[in-house]
Enzyme design. Structure first.
Site, PDB file in Angstrom:
ATOM      1  N   ARG A 102      37.154 133.182 -20.585  1.00 45.14           N
ATOM      2  CA  ARG A 102      36.565 131.976 -19.978  1.00 45.14           C
ATOM      3  C   ARG A 102      37.485 130.822 -20.364  1.00 45.14           C
ATOM      4  NH1 ARG A 102      30.511 129.585 -19.414  1.00 45.14           N
ATOM      5  NH2 ARG A 102      30.557 131.196 -17.837  1.00 45.14           N
ATOM      6  N   HIS A 129      34.697 131.860 -10.304  1.00 42.30           N
ATOM      7  CA  HIS A 129      33.680 132.474 -11.178  1.00 42.30           C
ATOM      8  C   HIS A 129      33.221 133.754 -10.465  1.00 42.30           C
ATOM      9  CE1 HIS A 129      30.901 132.846 -14.326  1.00 42.30           C
ATOM     10  NE2 HIS A 129      30.095 131.824 -14.119  1.00 42.30           N
ATOM     11  N   GLN A 132      29.887 135.674 -11.347  1.00 42.76           N
ATOM     12  CA  GLN A 132      28.722 134.917 -10.894  1.00 42.76           C
ATOM     13  C   GLN A 132      28.469 135.178  -9.400  1.00 42.76           C
ATOM     14  OE1 GLN A 132      26.774 132.484 -12.756  1.00 42.76           O
ATOM     15  NE2 GLN A 132      25.489 132.873 -10.968  1.00 42.76           N
ATOM     16  N   ASP A 224      24.976 123.789  -7.596  1.00 39.36           N
ATOM     17  CA  ASP A 224      25.521 123.911  -8.957  1.00 39.36           C
ATOM     18  C   ASP A 224      25.686 122.490  -9.498  1.00 39.36           C
ATOM     19  OD1 ASP A 224      26.762 124.756 -11.295  1.00 39.36           O
ATOM     20  OD2 ASP A 224      28.702 125.171 -10.362  1.00 39.36           O
ATOM     21  N   CYS A 264      23.426 128.711 -10.253  1.00 41.02           N
ATOM     22  CA  CYS A 264      24.033 129.627 -11.227  1.00 41.02           C
ATOM     23  C   CYS A 264      23.581 129.320 -12.649  1.00 41.02           C
ATOM     24  CB  CYS A 264      25.544 129.552 -11.122  1.00 41.02           C
ATOM     25  SG  CYS A 264      26.171 127.886 -11.367  1.00 41.02           S
ATOM     26  N   ARG A 291      23.170 139.120 -13.393  1.00 41.09           N
ATOM     27  CA  ARG A 291      24.515 139.056 -13.966  1.00 41.09           C
ATOM     28  C   ARG A 291      24.772 140.319 -14.792  1.00 41.09           C
ATOM     29  NH1 ARG A 291      27.034 134.132 -14.952  1.00 41.09           N
ATOM     30  NH2 ARG A 291      28.745 135.506 -15.565  1.00 41.09           N
TER      31      ARG A 291
HETATM   32  N1   CP Z   1      26.147 130.788 -14.938  1.00 39.94           N
HETATM   33  C1   CP Z   1      26.892 130.905 -16.044  1.00 39.94           C
HETATM   34  O1   CP Z   1      28.040 131.369 -16.019  1.00 39.94           O
HETATM   35  O2   CP Z   1      26.270 130.506 -17.176  1.00 39.94           O
HETATM   36  P1   CP Z   1      26.925 130.323 -18.622  1.00 39.94           P
HETATM   37  O3   CP Z   1      27.899 129.177 -18.494  1.00 39.94           O
HETATM   38  O4   CP Z   1      25.789 130.023 -19.517  1.00 39.94           O
HETATM   39  O5   CP Z   1      27.634 131.581 -18.977  1.00 39.94           O
HETATM   40  N1  NVA Z   2      30.592 124.889 -12.192  1.00 42.55           N
HETATM   41  C1  NVA Z   2      30.035 125.112 -13.495  1.00 42.55           C
HETATM   42  C2  NVA Z   2      29.493 126.497 -13.599  1.00 42.55           C
HETATM   43  C3  NVA Z   2      28.863 126.845 -14.894  1.00 42.55           C
HETATM   44  C4  NVA Z   2      28.407 128.259 -14.955  1.00 42.55           C
HETATM   45  C5  NVA Z   2      31.099 124.860 -14.557  1.00 42.55           C
HETATM   46  O1  NVA Z   2      32.255 125.241 -14.343  1.00 42.55           O
HETATM   47  O2  NVA Z   2      30.788 124.253 -15.578  1.00 42.55           O
END
Ligand code: CP
Ligand code: NVA
Length: 304
Positions: A102, A129, A132, A224, A264, A291
């Site tokens: 990540r 992502h 997701q 989102d 999400c 997920r």
């Molecule tokens: N939706 C999602 O990826 O959540 P987190 O950032 O909590 O992993």
């Molecule tokens: N768009 C958001 C998604 C979080 C799961 C981010 O990148 O923070």
């Protein structure tokens, strides 16, 4: 054999996506049916940003598949500062069987994949992502019990989540209607690619200025956050730029009567969404649960 990575949805064919969905549905039904499949395999979660869903769903998925997980928090590795991305990827891949990364910059997950000897999964970058979006479209199918003639409207920021959703939707033949402020559109090349793929699969991808137009006749309304991780310094400007793109009861009245709400998560009630997210048409927790089932299928494909 070439190692598999999942960095963007471009790494999966339509056929592979459907096979992930099929396996995920089986695993959802019988969560421990593959409890030795990844015995003695170790997955590293190399995270530069916080996480609830992605971290926990991958951890529990590995436990259910008989494997081990190492969670490497931002402070642990300090990738790019304490050590180069290249050295981190080269070293970690000597110890483990797979890496979920990540990262802030998409280039970093590409570099991890480039230098790692083991499969790499993108657990969120600024561009994509994929895990997701795969679970989201799996959830859409589960709720609607079909693929054909479903329309998902996305209202808000043209971010990582939308980029991936557009491509999974296109590959699985779901109509996508998108409304974002003009400054926050999804990547043009991704939008164009999704439109082209969707056409081949008998679906449509459309862009709107007006969120009310975008949700008209839709089965699902998705949003989102307006301020993604990494965008915090733009917070004040973003809250202002997005204020007419909120998913609220007035907007939901413009969609189909039984339209479902997706997000999400994490959600910021009062910003991109109101209390409609807690109403009877919200499927956010099923989405979050899925997920884990979908990622189990991904892990079996990539590490099994
Ligand atoms: N939706 C999602 O990826 O959540 P987190 O950032 O909590 O992993
Ligand atoms: N768009 C958001 C998604 C979080 C799961 C981010 O990148 O923070």
């Amino acid at each position: 054999m070439k190692k598999k990575n999942l960095i963007t949805i471009g790494d999966l064919t339509r056929k592979e996506i459907f096979s992930i969905f099929k396996l995920a549905a089986k695993l959802k039904n019988r969560p421990l049916s593959k409890k030795r499949a990844l015995g003695n395999k170790t997955l590293a979660l190399l995270f530069q940003k916080p996480s609830n869903r992605t971290r926990i769903s991958f951890e529990v998925a590995m436990v259910h598949l008989g494997g081990y997980v190492l969670y490497l928090s931002p402070r642990e590795i300090d990738m790019g500062k304490r050590e180069s991305v290249k050295d981190v990827a080269r070293v970690i891949s000597r110890y483990v069987d797979g890496i979920v990364g990540r990262v802030f910059r998409h280039q970093d997950i590409q570099d991890i994949a480039k230098y790692s000897d083991v499969p790499v999964i993108n657990g969120l970058s600024d561009l994509a992502h994929p895990c997701q979006a795969l679970s989201d479209i799996f959830t859409v199918r589960e709720k609607k019990k079909k693929f054909g003639n479903i329309t998902v409207s996305y209202v808000g920021d043209g971010n990582n989540v939308l980029n991936s959703l557009l491509l999974v939707g296109a590959k699985t033949g779901i109509n996508m209607k998108v409304a974002t402020p003009s400054e926050y559109r999804p990547r043009k090349e991704i939008f164009d690619e999704a439109a082209e793929i969707a056409k081949k699969n008998g679906a449509r991808v459309e862009m709107f200025q007006d969120p009310y137009e975008a949700v008209k006749g839709s089965d699902i309304v998705y949003t989102d956050v307006w301020v993604s991780m990494g965008d915090e310094q733009e917070r004040a400007k973003r809250l202002n730029d997005f204020k007419s793109f909120q998913v609220n009861s007035a907007l939901m009245r413009a969609a189909k009567k039984d339209a479902l709400i997706m997000h999400c998560l994490p959600a910021h009630r009062g910003e991109e969404v109101t209390e409609v997210i807690d109403g009877k048409n919200s499927i956010i927790y099923d989405q979050a649960e899925n997920r884990m089932h979908v990622q189990k299928a991904i892990l079996l494909r990539m590490l099994g």
